[in-house]
Design a protein around this motif. Structure first.
Motif, PDB file in Angstrom:
ATOM      1  N   LYS A 174     -19.066 -40.388 -48.303  1.00 43.47           N
ATOM      2  CA  LYS A 174     -18.085 -39.296 -48.241  1.00 43.47           C
ATOM      3  C   LYS A 174     -18.125 -38.484 -49.536  1.00 43.47           C
ATOM      4  O   LYS A 174     -18.140 -37.250 -49.497  1.00 43.47           O
ATOM      5  N   GLN A 179     -16.199 -27.316 -43.769  1.00 39.67           N
ATOM      6  CA  GLN A 179     -15.671 -28.527 -44.379  1.00 39.67           C
ATOM      7  C   GLN A 179     -14.173 -28.395 -44.660  1.00 39.67           C
ATOM      8  O   GLN A 179     -13.396 -29.328 -44.424  1.00 39.67           O
ATOM      9  N   GLU A 226     -13.989 -38.086 -41.419  1.00 37.88           N
ATOM     10  CA  GLU A 226     -13.743 -37.881 -42.852  1.00 37.88           C
ATOM     11  C   GLU A 226     -12.765 -38.909 -43.411  1.00 37.88           C
ATOM     12  O   GLU A 226     -12.810 -39.244 -44.593  1.00 37.88           O
TER      13      GLU A 226
END
Length: 394
Positions: free
Chosen positions: A145, A207, A244
């Motif tokens: 991540k 994002q 995420e």
């Protein structure tokens, strides 16, 4: 589990993990599960995180054959076939460290996962299935991540090329229809190099949208709860958002997840403020067939916070967990143990930004039907507000 584990976000310290990347392109893969008194769950997903439903029993042992699309052949009579829609799924078996009554079953869980056996059909027929390989936690030390976030910020075109490699990988199910046409057009445009500026900006904007879609999905107490985990259909933004913050999460029938990044005052949780208290009123305690737990995470990487006590969770099974006189349960999320509070009710958090994740295993009642809302997280130095504050519980 420990803070060293960073490869997957939001790791759980409630269970022991056993996982396998299954390859059934050429022949079936066999999984032997022994009879056990341990409580465990089985999760199988494709590379996109879609949950693949199976008929694997979690109450008795058995021998199972995973077969790929279009496979035709014969299996030994004692082997149950599990037909897969893809050739390279991920298998995760989570074994509970505690029973629903709070009994420590870590030794039993460890014995169970070490007794699992797996391998190709030919190995099964020869009696040489592979034993479980127990890896050191350092094997999982890299934070993908964090790496992906940095790449998107600093070199988004390289990130896109890495994404291309993943889509083209033989283990990735091929895209179809509109998605395939979109990917082909993207590949052509990216190869020209003429639109790097536009693609870079779009990647960073995407994002931001992915993160916002997750963080903005809050209830009245700022908790985040997605109930479509693993079954998104065409909800691609939800799929990306959950990856995420909660990779390889179970479907709602197995576990419910509630994530919080903000306190009652709508400000981000930050241990530097002194700390917080999370109080479940007696009728607000999550209902489950197994147990519930609360874990704290570092906000940037969604990984465990290193602390002197090596303590990462407060759960219904926590030994010595104290209940208030009115039947409520208070969890104190602070960097250091608060005075006058049982250590069992203390959840160590970093002296900086953090989040908390409430897991409810095998949910029942209002958790199962989707009406449950966890209580607000309140700063310890703030007076409790009773003027019509919303309560969860459905």
């Amino acid at each position: 589990m420990s803070p060293t584990f960073r490869s997957v976000v939001a790791p759980s310290d409630d269970t022991l993990y056993t996982s396998a990347l299954i390859g059934v392109r050429h022949e079936p893969a066999i999984l032997e599960i022994p009879d056990t008194a341990a409580t465990y769950g089985v999760l199988i997903t494709d590379v996109y995180g879609n949950i693949i439903n199976t008929d694997i029993s979690t109450t008795s042992g058995g021998t199972y054959a995973f077969t790929g699309p279009g496979w035709s052949g014969s299996l030994p009579p004692e082997v149950a076939q599990i037909a897969l829609p893809v050739t390279n799924p991920l298998l995760i078996i989570r074994t509970n460290r505690f029973s629903s009554e709070g009994e420590n079953q870590s030794a039993l869980a460890e014995e169970f996962r070490r007794s699992l056996r797996m391998g190709p059909l030919l190995a099964y027929e020869r009696g040489v299935l592979a034993e479980t390989l127990i890896l050191p936690v350092t094997f999982w030390a890299r934070s993908f991540k964090r790496d992906a976030g940095r790449l998107i910020r600093n070199n988004p075109i390289r990130f896109l090329r890495e994404l291309q490699r993943g889509v083209r990988d033989i283990r990735t199910p091929p895209l179809t229809g509109d998605n395939r046409e979109l990917a082909d057009e993207f590949d052509k445009l990216l190869a020209t190099g003429r639109f790097d500026e536009e693609f870079a900006r779009a990647t960073q904007d995407a994002q931001s949208a992915i993160i916002a879609n997750y963080l903005d999905n809050t209830d009245q107490n700022n908790w985040i709860n997605f109930r479509n985990i693993g079954f998104w259909g065409r909800e691609y933004l939800d799929r990306s958002s959950i990856a995420e913050f909660c990779q390889y999460c179970n479907g709602i029938d197995s576990s419910a997840y509630y994530n919080v990044f903000q306190g009652e005052d709508d400000r981000p949780l930050n241990g530097a403020s002194g700390g917080y208290v999370l109080t479940f009123e007696r009728d607000q305690i999550p209902q489950s067939r197994d147990f519930w737990s609360v874990t704290s995470y570092i906000s940037e990487t969604i990984n465990l916070h290193r602390n002197p006590e090596d303590k990462y969770v407060v759960a219904s099974y926590t030994p010595g967990l104290e209940t208030n006189e009115d039947g409520s349960i208070s969890i104190y999320a602070t960097p250091t143990p608060p005075p006058g509070v049982s250590t069992a009710n203390w959840l160590p958090v970093p002296d900086g930004p953090f989040s908390m994740l409430l897991r409810v295993y095998s949910p029942e009642g209002s958790v199962a039907d989707g009406t449950y809302v966890p209580p607000a997280v309140r700063e310890i130095n703030q007076p409790e507000r009773n003027e019509g504050a919303p309560r969860g519980g459905g």
